[in-house]
Write a protein that holds these residues in place. Sequence first.
Motif, PDB file in Angstrom:
ATOM      1  N   ILE A  37       0.931  -1.382   0.215  1.00 31.11           N
ATOM      2  CA  ILE A  37      -0.231   0.264  -0.030  1.00 31.11           C
ATOM      3  C   ILE A  37       1.047   0.935   0.096  1.00 31.11           C
ATOM      4  CG2 ILE A  37      -2.271  -0.910   1.363  1.00 31.11           C
ATOM      5  CD1 ILE A  37      -0.900  -0.149   3.577  1.00 31.11           C
ATOM      6  N   GLY A  38       2.236   1.388   0.164  1.00 27.67           N
ATOM      7  CA  GLY A  38       2.976   1.801  -0.036  1.00 27.67           C
ATOM      8  C   GLY A  38       3.075   2.506  -1.747  1.00 27.67           C
ATOM      9  N   VAL A  39       2.977   1.872  -1.866  1.00 25.39           N
ATOM     10  CA  VAL A  39       2.875   2.581  -3.579  1.00 25.39           C
ATOM     11  C   VAL A  39       1.845   4.031  -3.609  1.00 25.39           C
ATOM     12  CG1 VAL A  39       3.382   1.172  -4.788  1.00 25.39           C
ATOM     13  CG2 VAL A  39       0.568   1.327  -4.201  1.00 25.39           C
ATOM     14  N   TYR A  40       0.810   4.346  -2.619  1.00 26.24           N
ATOM     15  CA  TYR A  40      -0.342   5.341  -3.049  1.00 26.24           C
ATOM     16  C   TYR A  40      -0.207   6.941  -2.220  1.00 26.24           C
ATOM     17  CZ  TYR A  40      -3.754   1.985  -3.131  1.00 26.24           C
ATOM     18  OH  TYR A  40      -4.641   0.618  -3.721  1.00 26.24           O
ATOM     19  N   ALA A  41      -0.224   7.174  -2.760  1.00 28.62           N
ATOM     20  CA  ALA A  41       0.305   9.297  -2.454  1.00 28.62           C
ATOM     21  C   ALA A  41      -0.565   9.666  -1.200  1.00 28.62           C
ATOM     22  CB  ALA A  41      -0.516   9.823  -3.753  1.00 28.62           C
ATOM     23  N   ASP A  42       0.342  10.034  -0.687  1.00 31.39           N
ATOM     24  CA  ASP A  42      -0.192  10.929   0.499  1.00 31.39           C
ATOM     25  C   ASP A  42      -1.791  11.691   0.776  1.00 31.39           C
ATOM     26  OD1 ASP A  42      -0.234  11.496   3.558  1.00 31.39           O
ATOM     27  OD2 ASP A  42       0.060  13.825   2.829  1.00 31.39           O
ATOM     28  N   HIS A  43      -2.802  10.885   0.891  1.00 31.05           N
ATOM     29  CA  HIS A  43      -4.030  11.287   1.681  1.00 31.05           C
ATOM     30  C   HIS A  43      -4.610  11.847   2.527  1.00 31.05           C
ATOM     31  CE1 HIS A  43      -4.123   9.232  -2.363  1.00 31.05           C
ATOM     32  NE2 HIS A  43      -4.813   9.956  -2.551  1.00 31.05           N
ATOM     33  N   GLY A  44      -3.142  12.521   3.418  1.00 32.93           N
ATOM     34  CA  GLY A  44      -4.020  13.103   4.091  1.00 32.93           C
ATOM     35  C   GLY A  44      -4.224  12.972   5.824  1.00 32.93           C
ATOM     36  N   GLY A  45      -4.311  11.048   5.939  1.00 31.48           N
ATOM     37  CA  GLY A  45      -5.094  10.718   6.666  1.00 31.48           C
ATOM     38  C   GLY A  45      -6.472   9.600   6.442  1.00 31.48           C
ATOM     39  N   GLY A  46      -6.899  10.499   4.818  1.00 35.48           N
ATOM     40  CA  GLY A  46      -8.594  10.048   4.875  1.00 35.48           C
ATOM     41  C   GLY A  46      -7.980   8.809   4.043  1.00 35.48           C
ATOM     42  N   TRP A  47      -9.587   8.171   3.974  1.00 28.98           N
ATOM     43  CA  TRP A  47      -9.742   6.845   3.136  1.00 28.98           C
ATOM     44  C   TRP A  47      -9.919   6.644   2.245  1.00 28.98           C
ATOM     45  CZ3 TRP A  47     -10.102   2.646   6.241  1.00 28.98           C
ATOM     46  CH2 TRP A  47     -10.637   2.718   7.602  1.00 28.98           C
ATOM     47  N   VAL A 105       6.785   7.057  19.041  1.00 27.83           N
ATOM     48  CA  VAL A 105       7.171   8.363  17.763  1.00 27.83           C
ATOM     49  C   VAL A 105       5.290   8.479  17.472  1.00 27.83           C
ATOM     50  CG1 VAL A 105       7.626   9.026  16.133  1.00 27.83           C
ATOM     51  CG2 VAL A 105       9.037   6.905  17.211  1.00 27.83           C
ATOM     52  N   VAL A 106       5.219   9.625  17.857  1.00 29.27           N
ATOM     53  CA  VAL A 106       4.278  10.800  17.496  1.00 29.27           C
ATOM     54  C   VAL A 106       4.131  11.225  16.988  1.00 29.27           C
ATOM     55  CG1 VAL A 106       1.881  11.236  18.843  1.00 29.27           C
ATOM     56  CG2 VAL A 106       3.301   9.911  20.187  1.00 29.27           C
ATOM     57  N   LYS A 107       3.550  11.563  15.783  1.00 31.47           N
ATOM     58  CA  LYS A 107       3.516  12.466  14.413  1.00 31.47           C
ATOM     59  C   LYS A 107       1.943  12.809  14.219  1.00 31.47           C
ATOM     60  CE  LYS A 107       4.567  13.454   9.481  1.00 31.47           C
ATOM     61  NZ  LYS A 107       5.096  13.067   8.142  1.00 31.47           N
ATOM     62  N   PRO A 108       1.751  13.895  14.713  1.00 28.82           N
ATOM     63  CA  PRO A 108      -0.092  14.139  14.595  1.00 28.82           C
ATOM     64  C   PRO A 108      -0.258  13.863  13.584  1.00 28.82           C
ATOM     65  CG  PRO A 108       0.685  15.847  15.813  1.00 28.82           C
ATOM     66  CD  PRO A 108       1.970  15.221  15.441  1.00 28.82           C
ATOM     67  N   GLY A 109      -1.579  12.796  13.613  1.00 27.18           N
ATOM     68  CA  GLY A 109      -2.599  13.036  12.112  1.00 27.18           C
ATOM     69  C   GLY A 109      -2.014  11.602  11.256  1.00 27.18           C
ATOM     70  N   GLN A 110      -0.785  10.998  11.888  1.00 24.04           N
ATOM     71  CA  GLN A 110       0.359   9.331  11.527  1.00 24.04           C
ATOM     72  C   GLN A 110      -1.075   8.520  11.796  1.00 24.04           C
ATOM     73  OE1 GLN A 110       2.639   9.560   9.174  1.00 24.04           O
ATOM     74  NE2 GLN A 110       1.999   7.505   8.310  1.00 24.04           N
ATOM     75  N   VAL A 111      -0.808   8.028  10.754  1.00 27.16           N
ATOM     76  CA  VAL A 111      -1.598   6.227  10.863  1.00 27.16           C
ATOM     77  C   VAL A 111      -1.094   5.204   9.970  1.00 27.16           C
ATOM     78  CG1 VAL A 111      -4.173   7.270  11.397  1.00 27.16           C
ATOM     79  CG2 VAL A 111      -3.622   6.721   9.513  1.00 27.16           C
ATOM     80  N   PHE A 112      -1.368   3.836  10.386  1.00 27.79           N
ATOM     81  CA  PHE A 112      -1.003   3.108   9.740  1.00 27.79           C
ATOM     82  C   PHE A 112      -1.872   2.217   9.036  1.00 27.79           C
ATOM     83  CE2 PHE A 112       3.534   4.798  10.783  1.00 27.79           C
ATOM     84  CZ  PHE A 112       3.956   4.898  10.642  1.00 27.79           C
ATOM     85  N   ASN A 113      -1.585   1.475   8.395  1.00 29.99           N
ATOM     86  CA  ASN A 113      -2.519   0.124   8.013  1.00 29.99           C
ATOM     87  C   ASN A 113      -1.464  -0.862   7.803  1.00 29.99           C
ATOM     88  OD1 ASN A 113      -4.920   1.503   6.490  1.00 29.99           O
ATOM     89  ND2 ASN A 113      -2.738   2.287   5.965  1.00 29.99           N
ATOM     90  N   ARG A 114      -2.619  -2.244   9.114  1.00 30.62           N
ATOM     91  CA  ARG A 114      -1.702  -3.233   9.509  1.00 30.62           C
ATOM     92  C   ARG A 114      -2.432  -4.465   8.459  1.00 30.62           C
ATOM     93  NH1 ARG A 114      -2.687   0.208  12.958  1.00 30.62           N
ATOM     94  NH2 ARG A 114      -0.048   1.534  14.057  1.00 30.62           N
ATOM     95  N   ILE A 115      -1.980  -5.305   8.771  1.00 30.44           N
ATOM     96  CA  ILE A 115      -2.178  -7.080   8.280  1.00 30.44           C
ATOM     97  C   ILE A 115      -1.675  -8.191   9.116  1.00 30.44           C
ATOM     98  CG2 ILE A 115      -1.184  -7.059   6.010  1.00 30.44           C
ATOM     99  CD1 ILE A 115      -5.230  -8.371   6.367  1.00 30.44           C
ATOM    100  N   HIS A 116      -2.667  -9.054   9.450  1.00 28.71           N
ATOM    101  CA  HIS A 116      -1.806 -10.592   9.884  1.00 28.71           C
ATOM    102  C   HIS A 116      -1.092 -11.850   9.007  1.00 28.71           C
ATOM    103  CE1 HIS A 116      -1.306 -14.019  12.227  1.00 28.71           C
ATOM    104  NE2 HIS A 116      -1.410 -12.781  13.732  1.00 28.71           N
TER     105      HIS A 116
END
Length: 218
Positions: A37-47, A105-116
């Motif tokens: 999913i790192g291929v996507y451009a930054d969307h500022g935390g949007g879906w 590490v805290v960066k306001p507005g930062q989210v990551f996606n995960r998968i088992h």
Amino acid sequence: MLLVSVPPGPNGDPVLAAFGSQIAASRIRRIVYLSTIGVYADHGGGWIDETAALSGDGRRRMRIDAEAQWRATAGERATMLRLAGIYGPGRNALINLGAGTARRVVKPGQVFNRIHVDDIAAAVAAAFAHPKAGIWNVCDDEPAPPQEVITYAATLMGIAPPPEVAFEDAEMSAMARSFYATSNRCTNARLKQDLGVALAYPTYREGLGALWRGGEGQ
């Protein structure tokens, strides 16, 4: 059928460099390429979904180019599974806490996606069984700030979480820092609807809970 998990390098995709002509001429019915999913451009935390714009440099650009190379070589036989951050046995926040390497590490507005990793296996099997090729995000239901995951893991372990560190002040490698260049909430709706994947671990809480009960980090 062919599953490709080899990452690209500065000179392109090594599998295609070695076997591209044979793959193009083969009668392989389905080729599943594990992208990110790192291929996507930054969307500022949007879906975002699989139609979102792609952008990036360095490793991200290598992945974007590799996807294009596989589609050019394999055509309608090529499926792209764009994986979120992988965790599972031996690779998780519990292990990192136990080793003393976990940081909040805290960066306001930062989210990551995960998968088992188990859910990745289910997605791969479903992609091979699907009658058509496609592009699917392979991620769980709940993108979350990285520090929240560490805090939850510490709660499971009954220990205090490490102190929070501002992103600007954190000592990080260039590669680690690059992960913070984008903040997207990737939806897995198509993974569920098209491929019929039912996630065993829909959020990091179920995943970490199962790992803790299984002895991870203890």
